[in-house]
Scaffold this active site. Structure first.
Site, mmCIF file in Angstrom:
data_model
loop_
_atom_site.group_PDB
_atom_site.id
_atom_site.type_symbol
_atom_site.label_atom_id
_atom_site.label_comp_id
_atom_site.label_asym_id
_atom_site.label_seq_id
_atom_site.Cartn_x
_atom_site.Cartn_y
_atom_site.Cartn_z
ATOM 1 N N TYR B 140 36.687 -0.081 14.078
ATOM 2 C CA TYR B 140 36.075 -0.973 15.037
ATOM 3 C C TYR B 140 37.004 -2.168 15.257
ATOM 4 O O TYR B 140 37.412 -2.829 14.306
ATOM 5 C CB TYR B 140 34.713 -1.472 14.546
ATOM 6 N N GLN B 201 26.300 0.472 19.678
ATOM 7 C CA GLN B 201 26.412 1.801 20.297
ATOM 8 C C GLN B 201 27.717 2.502 19.884
ATOM 9 O O GLN B 201 27.741 3.717 19.700
ATOM 10 C CB GLN B 201 26.275 1.727 21.832
ATOM 11 N N ASN B 224 30.851 -8.344 15.163
ATOM 12 C CA ASN B 224 29.838 -9.402 15.175
ATOM 13 C C ASN B 224 28.584 -8.969 14.407
ATOM 14 O O ASN B 224 28.578 -7.926 13.747
ATOM 15 C CB ASN B 224 29.506 -9.799 16.627
ATOM 16 N N SER B 247 35.668 -16.380 6.631
ATOM 17 C CA SER B 247 36.917 -16.412 5.878
ATOM 18 C C SER B 247 36.991 -17.647 4.975
ATOM 19 O O SER B 247 36.372 -18.669 5.264
ATOM 20 C CB SER B 247 38.073 -16.409 6.879
ATOM 21 N N GLN B 269 42.579 -21.561 7.816
ATOM 22 C CA GLN B 269 41.280 -20.890 7.636
ATOM 23 C C GLN B 269 40.250 -21.502 8.558
ATOM 24 O O GLN B 269 39.475 -20.815 9.204
ATOM 25 C CB GLN B 269 40.761 -21.017 6.201
ATOM 26 N N HIS B 272 39.441 -20.354 12.144
ATOM 27 C CA HIS B 272 38.785 -19.073 12.452
ATOM 28 C C HIS B 272 37.408 -19.295 13.074
ATOM 29 O O HIS B 272 37.110 -18.753 14.118
ATOM 30 C CB HIS B 272 38.651 -18.210 11.196
ATOM 31 N N HIS B 338 41.168 -15.777 -0.191
ATOM 32 C CA HIS B 338 42.589 -16.141 -0.241
ATOM 33 C C HIS B 338 42.770 -17.246 -1.271
ATOM 34 O O HIS B 338 42.101 -18.271 -1.187
ATOM 35 C CB HIS B 338 43.066 -16.694 1.102
ATOM 36 N N ASP B 371 48.611 -12.886 6.397
ATOM 37 C CA ASP B 371 47.726 -12.415 7.467
ATOM 38 C C ASP B 371 48.449 -11.460 8.414
ATOM 39 O O ASP B 371 47.824 -10.570 8.997
ATOM 40 C CB ASP B 371 47.229 -13.602 8.302
ATOM 41 N N GLU B 425 17.242 16.790 -23.629
ATOM 42 C CA GLU B 425 16.769 16.171 -22.383
ATOM 43 C C GLU B 425 15.662 16.995 -21.727
ATOM 44 O O GLU B 425 15.216 16.665 -20.630
ATOM 45 C CB GLU B 425 17.950 15.990 -21.407
ATOM 46 N N HIS B 430 19.648 24.255 -17.926
ATOM 47 C CA HIS B 430 21.000 23.770 -18.231
ATOM 48 C C HIS B 430 21.469 24.400 -19.550
ATOM 49 O O HIS B 430 22.613 24.862 -19.658
ATOM 50 C CB HIS B 430 21.008 22.245 -18.382
#
Lengths: 440, 440
Positions: B140, B201, B224, B247, B269, B272, B338, B371, B425, B430
């Site tokens: 994505y 979607q 998002n 971040s 940072q 962002h 970081h 980065d 058990e 088994h």
């Protein structure tokens, strides 16, 4: 005793086979709003009220009437005592299993790259990764009828091999009933602390910490729907292992095996619960008939016949395939938790398998050996998640930090590259931070 | 231009410091019921109606009016064209970055144990693990203002190094606006197919598959709140990477650095978004004052001053510590995404760090180099999850299958152990499966 059962039969050459197969694999999503709401409430109470909430829920659900959480801790000497109280045969079996599981995971720690590494470039820049174990891990062990000492070994030993300093086990003991095999396994696996708490309240206590119960960094181990829902909810605050679905076995057989062995291997999944799934893929129609006959012959002898019958009736499939190559293709589409290859040259077919939690090769490798003592982990990806996930392992109890040391010379070449890319992304402070390190 | 700001100051020797620090780290949980409900509806529509639902939502949200999903695919030659259209400087910067990221991850593939292994025991039993790449991965990539070509490189290259056969990228192009840098990065990273779809979607299409868009085994990449909610919901059907929080940077400085460099690293940072967090730990009160002064000196020059100012005001901390040893302890409690160590002997302090996504050592290693082009991945664990998780890596695009081949001799010793434990058990099938392989 049991009625004769007829396991559902499919043929890979039939029209619509692939759709039928895929729809037979999936279970309806268990999205129970009542469970979700109850779990959310329990987690919030534990987060806010700590020990006192844990005491309340343990009194309510497990009928343990104590006045402090420290009374719910089992001292280490009790674990040792539980081990010493076992029969010589049980003690030896647990010893062998623990030793073999440890040896396999020690090997895995080396082979699966659970170590730090670094390399240096020509300009003195050094890059690598540092591997560190998790500080503290929580292991959930179900109480009651599904109390499995093997599960204690399989969850705790990889953590200890990874170097986790503190492994904290929680196990509910409804009405105070303790399982000595479970406690003995905790002793052998090197579990550090044991609390007799369970359910969502135990998951909450491990995730948030209380005055008495320390918070952990990851929670692993199987549990009921409440435990699974609680683990999902605390994911992010702590790490979790996969949420396991019902157990599955897929047997690929060329028809040269003993049909009783195959039937019993199918039973050994089916006996777990009514939702467990056992599937046979075989090119030999006559052999499939023999397995069906073995099923009806052996079923009445099984103490858990009712569960086996329900599971086989609900979910088992005997599938006739064109040949073993096609069986491998279908096996890749199924991506089973346990895959047995019972054939003359099992490795020839194993090479074609891309997706499976564990591959059991040859007629002597019954899946149950892997469950207990072969060495590899029995916590395996279910519900087709073997397409993207792995058996529980040492690698689940370590994490990596990237190590970056750019030399002054390196900062010149990398700085101009970073500056160009950062401007391209509209991140000018990123660019400036790189540019400031450039010599004028 | 900007008003003078004063960053919140803490002192590790103050009463209640640890509580104040920990409460400053946490953000209120974003548990938005409206988003959850919208995402659930979109996912269900995509699952049930496939391509036609994807078309509807893409028309609705991105205003792309096409009649078939295949029109939403960007042909490979367009990716190459986008790359060729870049300036020589941009082309070179992307080339260098892609090459360095690839080189680092090639090294990681070897060092981090992304290979099969096996060993044989004295009785002929063979145990090991088989490593295979995921078949198909979805990436994505956000569209619009936060369209980051570096993110394409960082997500796609490790997948390709792992051996993933098909990498499918989705990137929304609202009103048809395509970002040539993003497409060029896809070209360089070896992305196989690109669809201009986004939001929940796109996540649904990758998870369930449609007639035109193939289903994948894992979905990675930032997005998002809708994308994050959709990823959480399809987890289990496909694998996902971590859900990233805002971040963070933590700078450990002994006071010997250039305060302008430190201020700019904090900015990088902060720029962002308003929720990003920048923290400085330093034993030198005078140096902290210098950094505060640099902040006010440099802030007006920054094009993203508004975002930086909001982020620094909301979430930044300048913390005076007793000494660098204490700074390392506090850094372990913070477990930052970081971590920069700007000090005379950075490795001395790096050794004490147990929890951090990436450790940047020395004054020349600005976080922004990491980065873009140092080589290690910039997808790192946020929100203290570095306590239990790792940078995105080749290891996220492979999975392991346990390999178990028990010899006839091995089945005898293991069989009796498994039988004892299985009876313990209450799992008799088994036990029987193991017992059947014992010689009489």
């Amino acid at each position: 005793m049991s009625a004769q059962i007829k396991v559902k039969r499919l043929n890979s050459q039939d029209a619509g086979f692939k759709e039928t197969l895929l729809s037979s694999l999936s279970l309806p999503m268990a999205d129970d709003e009542a469970i979700e709401a109850a779990v959310a409430k329990i987690l919030l109470a534990v987060k806010e009220n700590g020990d006192s909430a844990v005491l309340d829920f343990t009194k309510q659900f497990d009928r343990l009437n104590v006045t402090s959480v420290s009374e719910l801790e089992i001292p280490k000497k009790d674990l040792e005592q539980a081990y010493k109280s076992l029969s010589a045969e049980q003690k030896n079996a647990l010893d062998v299993a623990a030793q073999r599981v440890r040896a396999y995971h020690e090997k895995q720690k080396i082979e699966a790259g659970c170590h730090s590494w670094e390399y240096e470039e020509a300009d003195g820049t050094r890059l690598g990764q540092k591997v560190t174990p998790l500080d503290r891990v929580g292991i959930y062990v179900p109480g009651g009828k599904a109390a499995y000492p093997s599960s204690v070994l399989m969850n705790a030993i990889p953590a200890k091999v990874a170097g986790v300093e503190q492994v904290i086990m929680v196990v509910p003991t409804p009405d105070g009933a303790r399982n000595p095999l479970v406690l003995a396994a905790a002793y052998l696996a090197g579990v550090d602390r044991v609390f007799t708490i369970g359910g969502a309240q135990a998951v909450g206590a491990l995730a948030y910490g209380t005055k008495t119960i320390p918070s952990v960094d990851k929670i692993v181990g199987p549990g009921n729907a409440y435990v699974a829902a609680a683990k999902r909810r605390v994911f992010g605050i702590v790490g979790i292992d996969m949420i396991a679905g019902p157990s599955e076995i897929l047997v690929l057989c060329d028809g040269s095996s003993n049909p009783d062995w195959i039937a019993m291997d199918l039973f050994s999944q089916a006996e777990h619960d009514e939702q467990a799934q056992s599937i046979l893929l075989c090119p030999d129609a006559a052999f499939i008939e023999q397995v069906q006959a073995s099923i009806n012959k052996l079923l009445p002898e099984m103490p858990r016949a009712k569960v086996i019958e329900a599971s086989l009736t609900n979910r088992a499939l005997l599938i006739q395939v064109k040949d073993m190559s096609e069986a491998c293709e279908i096996a890749n589409a199924i991506a089973a938790e346990h895959l047995e290859i019972c054939a003359a040259d099992p490795r020839k077919w194993a090479e074609k398998i891309r997706h499976a939690g564990a591959i059991f090769m040859g007629n002597y490798t019954s899946e149950s050996l892997g469950d207990y003592c072969a060495g590899p982990n029995h916590v395996l990806p279910t519900a087709r998640t073997a397409r993207f996930s792995s058996p529980l392992g040492v690698y689940d109890f370590i994490k990596r930090s990237s190590m970056i040391e750019v030399s002054e010379a390196g900062a010149q070449t990398l700085g101009s590259v970073a500056s160009t890319l950062a401007h391209g992304e509209g991140l000018q402070a990123h660019a400036r931070a790189a540019e400031m390190r450039l010599k004028k």
